[in-house]
Design a protein around this motif. Structure first.
Motif, PDB file in Angstrom:
ATOM      1  N   GLU A  52       8.096  17.086   8.177  1.00  0.00           N
ATOM      2  CA  GLU A  52       7.812  18.008   7.078  1.00  0.00           C
ATOM      3  C   GLU A  52       8.816  17.822   5.948  1.00  0.00           C
ATOM      4  OE1 GLU A  52       7.791  18.876  10.268  1.00  0.00           O
ATOM      5  OE2 GLU A  52       5.654  19.327  10.532  1.00  0.00           O
ATOM      6  N   ASP A  53      10.080  17.513   6.296  1.00  0.00           N
ATOM      7  CA  ASP A  53      11.080  17.224   5.273  1.00  0.00           C
ATOM      8  C   ASP A  53      10.658  16.006   4.447  1.00  0.00           C
ATOM      9  OD1 ASP A  53      12.763  19.291   6.134  1.00  0.00           O
ATOM     10  OD2 ASP A  53      13.770  17.987   7.579  1.00  0.00           O
ATOM     11  N   VAL A  54      10.254  14.963   5.153  1.00  0.00           N
ATOM     12  CA  VAL A  54       9.872  13.714   4.488  1.00  0.00           C
ATOM     13  C   VAL A  54       8.623  13.915   3.638  1.00  0.00           C
ATOM     14  CG1 VAL A  54       9.100  11.340   4.860  1.00  0.00           C
ATOM     15  CG2 VAL A  54      10.932  12.296   6.273  1.00  0.00           C
ATOM     16  N   LEU A  55       7.581  14.483   4.236  1.00  0.00           N
ATOM     17  CA  LEU A  55       6.323  14.653   3.519  1.00  0.00           C
ATOM     18  C   LEU A  55       6.453  15.692   2.410  1.00  0.00           C
ATOM     19  CD1 LEU A  55       3.886  14.506   6.558  1.00  0.00           C
ATOM     20  CD2 LEU A  55       4.345  12.702   4.893  1.00  0.00           C
ATOM     21  N   GLY A  56       7.233  16.740   2.667  1.00  0.00           N
ATOM     22  CA  GLY A  56       7.430  17.755   1.643  1.00  0.00           C
ATOM     23  C   GLY A  56       8.148  17.202   0.426  1.00  0.00           C
ATOM     24  N   THR A  57       9.163  16.367   0.671  1.00  0.00           N
ATOM     25  CA  THR A  57       9.879  15.732  -0.438  1.00  0.00           C
ATOM     26  C   THR A  57       8.943  14.831  -1.234  1.00  0.00           C
ATOM     27  OG1 THR A  57      11.974  15.777   0.768  1.00  0.00           O
ATOM     28  CG2 THR A  57      11.784  14.186  -1.033  1.00  0.00           C
ATOM     29  N   LEU A  58       8.082  14.110  -0.530  1.00  0.00           N
ATOM     30  CA  LEU A  58       7.116  13.239  -1.195  1.00  0.00           C
ATOM     31  C   LEU A  58       6.127  14.039  -2.028  1.00  0.00           C
ATOM     32  CD1 LEU A  58       5.748  10.523  -1.701  1.00  0.00           C
ATOM     33  CD2 LEU A  58       4.535  10.811   0.483  1.00  0.00           C
ATOM     34  N   VAL A  59       5.610  15.117  -1.463  1.00  0.00           N
ATOM     35  CA  VAL A  59       4.657  15.956  -2.191  1.00  0.00           C
ATOM     36  C   VAL A  59       5.279  16.495  -3.473  1.00  0.00           C
ATOM     37  CG1 VAL A  59       3.434  18.158  -2.125  1.00  0.00           C
ATOM     38  CG2 VAL A  59       3.236  16.575  -0.204  1.00  0.00           C
ATOM     39  N   GLU A  60       6.499  17.017  -3.355  1.00  0.00           N
ATOM     40  CA  GLU A  60       7.167  17.570  -4.534  1.00  0.00           C
ATOM     41  C   GLU A  60       7.384  16.505  -5.601  1.00  0.00           C
ATOM     42  OE1 GLU A  60      10.762  19.382  -3.248  1.00  0.00           O
ATOM     43  OE2 GLU A  60       9.759  21.008  -2.149  1.00  0.00           O
ATOM     44  N   LYS A  61       7.775  15.294  -5.183  1.00  0.00           N
ATOM     45  CA  LYS A  61       8.015  14.219  -6.144  1.00  0.00           C
ATOM     46  C   LYS A  61       6.721  13.812  -6.846  1.00  0.00           C
ATOM     47  CE  LYS A  61      10.674  10.750  -4.982  1.00  0.00           C
ATOM     48  NZ  LYS A  61      11.153   9.484  -4.375  1.00  0.00           N
ATOM     49  N   LEU A  62       5.634  13.681  -6.079  1.00  0.00           N
ATOM     50  CA  LEU A  62       4.356  13.286  -6.677  1.00  0.00           C
ATOM     51  C   LEU A  62       3.869  14.327  -7.677  1.00  0.00           C
ATOM     52  CD1 LEU A  62       2.546  11.835  -3.529  1.00  0.00           C
ATOM     53  CD2 LEU A  62       3.472  10.551  -5.469  1.00  0.00           C
ATOM     54  N   LEU A  63       4.029  15.591  -7.342  1.00  0.00           N
ATOM     55  CA  LEU A  63       3.618  16.657  -8.255  1.00  0.00           C
ATOM     56  C   LEU A  63       4.481  16.655  -9.520  1.00  0.00           C
ATOM     57  CD1 LEU A  63       3.045  19.613  -5.754  1.00  0.00           C
ATOM     58  CD2 LEU A  63       1.300  18.219  -6.869  1.00  0.00           C
ATOM     59  N   ARG A  64       5.783  16.507  -9.322  1.00  0.00           N
ATOM     60  CA  ARG A  64       6.728  16.561 -10.435  1.00  0.00           C
ATOM     61  C   ARG A  64       6.541  15.390 -11.386  1.00  0.00           C
ATOM     62  NH1 ARG A  64      10.755  16.711  -7.410  1.00  0.00           N
ATOM     63  NH2 ARG A  64      11.533  14.588  -7.579  1.00  0.00           N
ATOM     64  N   ARG A  65       6.211  14.212 -10.844  1.00  0.00           N
ATOM     65  CA  ARG A  65       6.120  13.014 -11.680  1.00  0.00           C
ATOM     66  C   ARG A  65       4.709  12.727 -12.198  1.00  0.00           C
ATOM     67  NH1 ARG A  65      10.412   8.808  -8.788  1.00  0.00           N
ATOM     68  NH2 ARG A  65      12.244  10.152  -9.058  1.00  0.00           N
ATOM     69  N   HIS A  66       3.781  13.615 -11.899  1.00  0.00           N
ATOM     70  CA  HIS A  66       2.421  13.495 -12.440  1.00  0.00           C
ATOM     71  C   HIS A  66       2.022  14.766 -13.183  1.00  0.00           C
ATOM     72  CE1 HIS A  66       2.271  10.270  -9.379  1.00  0.00           C
ATOM     73  NE2 HIS A  66       1.337   9.727 -10.142  1.00  0.00           N
TER      74      HIS A  66
END
Length: 259
Positions: free
Chosen positions: A87-101
């Motif tokens: 969840e740490d890994v996937l959550g960090t990825l989700v936040e990054k994708l949202l932030r950078r798009h």
């Protein structure tokens, strides 16, 4: 597909991984560490890239599976060691994708791919500025040298640091060639050769060519043609090593036609 008793899903691989690392599992797998697996993970990535470049779908399926297994293995190690969760890994990825798009998940408008990547870079620059870091920091320093050079050049270009024209890039390549000729020590020649390679990579970037992939293609062609030369010399009943350079050049030209 063969019935293995494990579902052909992410869950199925998880179950196999649990078995491999369990009490009755594989001794070799249970000894592996993150550091020990890193080199093998990189090798699997290269094998997948090779399959893509060859257009071999069956090989892509196999190699992509190997890459995924290594990702899951690393996740498992992180969880078992109490370092992080999936969840740490996937959550960090989700936040990054949202932030950078923001042009997809926010109100920002873009007209096409060029503006989209510019928006992505703008967000990354903001992130780095907030942390006091360089925009180049995100490029792994242990990447292959050609790929690293192209990556940092691309980031510098998107920040406005670039030549005005392609002719300037070519002139720089010519300049670096002359500096190799003028170098008088081994250290100078090594330094100037590095500058030349960096300039050639810059030319590849201007031509929208992946320098690393381009060189891999040349390596494959050389391997194929050299192997043909060796075969031709065997067919002629002579040892390739004993041929003169003119004879080897003639074989090279024949191999070039054959390949």
């Amino acid at each position: 597909m063969t019935d293995t008793g494990y579902p052909s899903t992410y869950t199925g691989v998880e179950q196999i991984l649990e078995r491999l690392l369990g009490p009755e599992g594989c001794p070799w797998d249970k000894e592996q560490t993150r550091e020990a697996l890193a080199g093998m993970f990189l090798e699997e990535c290269y094998e997948f890239i090779e399959a893509v470049e060859e257009g071999d779908t069956d090989k892509m399926v196999e190699e992509l599976g190997d890459v995924l297994f290594h990702v899951m293995f690393q996740l498992k190690l992180g969880e078992d060691n109490g370092e992080f969760t999936r969840e740490d890994v996937l959550g960090t990825l989700v936040e990054k994708l949202l932030r950078r798009h923001p042009h997809v998940f926010g109100d920002k408008q873009v007209s096409g791919a060029d503006e989209a990547i510019a928006s992505w870079d703008a967000v990354k620059r903001q992130e780095k500025a907030a942390s006091g870091g360089s925009i180049l920091e995100g490029v792994p320093k242990n990447m292959p040298a050609l790929a690293y050079a192209q990556a940092v050049q691309a980031r510098a270009e998107r920040a406005g640091f670039d030549w005005d024209s392609f002719q300037g890039v070519l002139d720089k390549v010519t300049e670096e060639l002359s500096e190799i000729e003028a170098a008088s020590t081994d250290d100078e020649r090594e330094s100037e050769l590095g500058d030349l390679l960096f300039s050639v990579v810059n030319a590849a970037r201007w031509l929208n060519i992946d320098a690393e992939a381009s060189l891999r293609g040349t390596n494959r062609r050389f391997y194929r043609r050299y192997a043909i030369m060796e075969r031709l010399s065997r067919e002629q009943g002579v040892s390739f090593d004993t041929l003169s350079m003119d004879e080897k050049e003639a074989l090279w030209q024949e191999a070039n036609v054959s390949s």
